[in-house]
Design an enzyme around this catalytic site. Structure first.
Site, short mmCIF file in Angstrom:
data_model
loop_
_atom_site.label_atom_id
_atom_site.label_comp_id
_atom_site.label_asym_id
_atom_site.label_seq_id
_atom_site.Cartn_x
_atom_site.Cartn_y
_atom_site.Cartn_z
CB SER A 50 5.07 -1.71 12.01
OG SER A 50 4.58 -0.40 12.23
N GLY A 79 2.15 2.15 10.71
CA GLY A 79 3.07 3.27 10.52
C GLY A 79 3.72 3.74 11.80
CE LYS A 135 0.09 3.36 4.87
NZ LYS A 135 -0.06 3.55 6.28
N GLY A 146 4.91 1.19 4.83
CA GLY A 146 6.25 1.78 4.74
C GLY A 146 7.26 0.91 4.00
CD GLU A 149 -3.54 -2.72 7.19
OE1 GLU A 149 -2.47 -2.99 6.64
OE2 GLU A 149 -4.13 -1.65 7.02
CG HIS A 159 -5.89 1.69 5.04
ND1 HIS A 159 -5.49 2.60 6.00
CD2 HIS A 159 -4.83 0.86 4.84
CE1 HIS A 159 -4.24 2.33 6.35
NE2 HIS A 159 -3.81 1.28 5.66
CG ASN A 167 -1.72 1.22 1.39
OD1 ASN A 167 -1.82 2.01 0.45
ND2 ASN A 167 -2.34 1.40 2.56
CD GLU A 176 -3.17 5.33 6.72
OE1 GLU A 176 -3.11 5.39 5.48
OE2 GLU A 176 -2.25 4.85 7.41
C1 PEP Z 1 -0.83 -0.02 5.86
O1 PEP Z 1 -0.91 1.13 5.54
O2 PEP Z 1 -1.68 -0.79 5.42
C2 PEP Z 1 0.25 -0.45 6.74
C3 PEP Z 1 0.19 -1.62 7.27
O3 PEP Z 1 1.29 0.45 6.95
P1 PEP Z 1 2.70 0.15 7.69
O4 PEP Z 1 3.22 -1.15 7.12
O5 PEP Z 1 3.56 1.33 7.33
O6 PEP Z 1 2.41 0.04 9.15
#
Ligand code: PEP
Length: 254
Positions: free
Chosen positions: A215, A176, A11, A237, A170, A98, A9, A100
Site C-alpha cells: 500500500s 493491497g 499484477k 495498486g 512486503e 511475491h 507490479n 501472492e
Molecule cells: C505488491 O503487489 O507488490 C504491492 C505492494 O501491492 P500494493 O501496493 O497494492 O499493496
C-alpha cells in the site's frame, strides 16, 4: 551509493491494449527523465512485448520486468516462461517470491532461490520478495521469520554487482489492503535484512537495494525513503495509473 528504485507490479491487470496505453502515458510523463530514480514496470507476461516496444520507441527511461519465471531453460513445463524468453522480449528485471505466488501457487523459498540463480545466470535482475503474515507479526516473530526467508532465498547466490540483486520487503498484511506498515516498522525489518545480507555477502550488502512494498502511495513514500536502509518501493495498486506512479517517482528523487 544505492540508486533509488520505484518498481510497479501491475499484477493480473491490464489487457494488451490497456498496458500499451499506460506505457505510453508513462513514457510521456517521464520524457524529461526520472531525476536519478531507477524505474521498472512489471506488466503481465502477455503484455511484456507491447510495453517493451513502447519503451523502445519512445526511449522511455523505464526498465521492463516480468512477474515470474521458471528456472529450466526449455521443455515440457506447460504454462511456464524461461529466462531466455524474458530476455527475448526485453525484460531485464523479474519479480520472484511475491506473497501472492507463495500463497496461491505454493512457491517456496527453495523455488525462489532457484529462480534467482536462473535469472542471474541470464543477466536478469531478480526483485526477490519476502514478508510476514499478520499472524507472524502479532506473535512478534516477524523479524526472525523474514531473516530466515532471506537466508533461504540467498543460499549459494554469488553476487558480483550488488546493484543487480534487489529485495522487496512486503508485509503480507499491508499488500493491497490500504494498511501500510509505518516507516519505523519497515525499517526494523529492512535493517535486519541488511544485517543478514552483510553476513551472507559481506560488504556487497551495502549496494543491494531493499524496497518496501505494501500500500505504498504518493502520500506515504517520502516517509519510507527517510529511513536509512529503504531504497525505494515495489508498488501494486498505485502503479496502475500513470499519475500516481509518476508522483511516487518524483517524490523519490534525491
Ligand atoms: C505488491 O503487489 O507488490 C504491492 C505492494 O501491492 P500494493 O501496493 O497494492 O499493496
Amino acid at each position: 551509493m544505492r540508486k533509488r528504485m520505484i518498481a510497479g507490479n501491475w499484477k493480473m491487470n491490464k489487457t494488451y491494449s490497456e498496458a500499451v496505453v499506460l506505457a505510453e502515458e508513462l513514457a510521456c510523463a517521464l520524457a524529461d527523465g526520472t531525476k536519478g530514480v531507477d524505474v521498472v514496470v512489471c506488466p503481465p507476461a502477455v503484455d511484456l512485448k507491447g510495453v517493451g516496444a513502447v519503451i523502445d520507441q519512445k526511449a522511455a527511461p523505464v526498465a521492463l520486468g516480468a512477474q515470474n519465471v521458471y528456472w529450466e531453460e526449455s521443455g515440457a513445463y506447460t504454462g511456464e516462461t524461461a529466462p531466455d524468453m524474458l530476455t527475448a522480449v526485453g525484460a531485464t528485471y523479474c519479480i520472484i517470491g511475491h506473497s501472492e505466488r507463495r500463497g496461491y501457487f505454493g512457491e517456496t523459498d527453495e523455488d525462489v532461490n532457484r529462480k534467482a540463480k536462473a535469472l542471474m545466470a541470464h543477466g536478469i535482475v531478480p526483485i526477490s520478495c519476502c514478508g510476514e503474515s499478520l499472524e507472524t507479526r502479532e506473535a512478534g516473530e516477524h523479524v526472525a521469520f523474514v531473516v530466515n526467508q532471506i537466508k533461504a532465498d540467498t543460499e549459494g547466490l554469488e553476487i558480483t554487482d550488488p546493484s543487480k540483486y534487489v529485495i522487496a520487503y512486503e508485509p503480507i498484511w499491508a499488500i493491497g489492503t490500504g494498511k501500510t506498515a509505518t516507516a519505523d516498522d519497515a525499517q526494523e525489518v529492512i535493517g535486519a535484512i541488511r544485517e543478514t545480507l552483510r553476513e551472507v555477502f559481506g560488504e556487497k550488502a551495502e549496494g543491494i537495494r531493499i524496497l518496501y512494498g505494501g500500500s505504498a502511495n504518493p502520500g506515504n513514500i517520502a516517509g519510507f525513503l527517510e529511513k536509512q536502509d529503504i531504497d525505494g518501493a515495489l508498488v501494486g495498486g498505485a502503479s496502475l495509473k500513470a499519475e500516481s506512479f509518476v508522483a511516487m517517482i518524483e517524490s523519490s528523487a534525491e
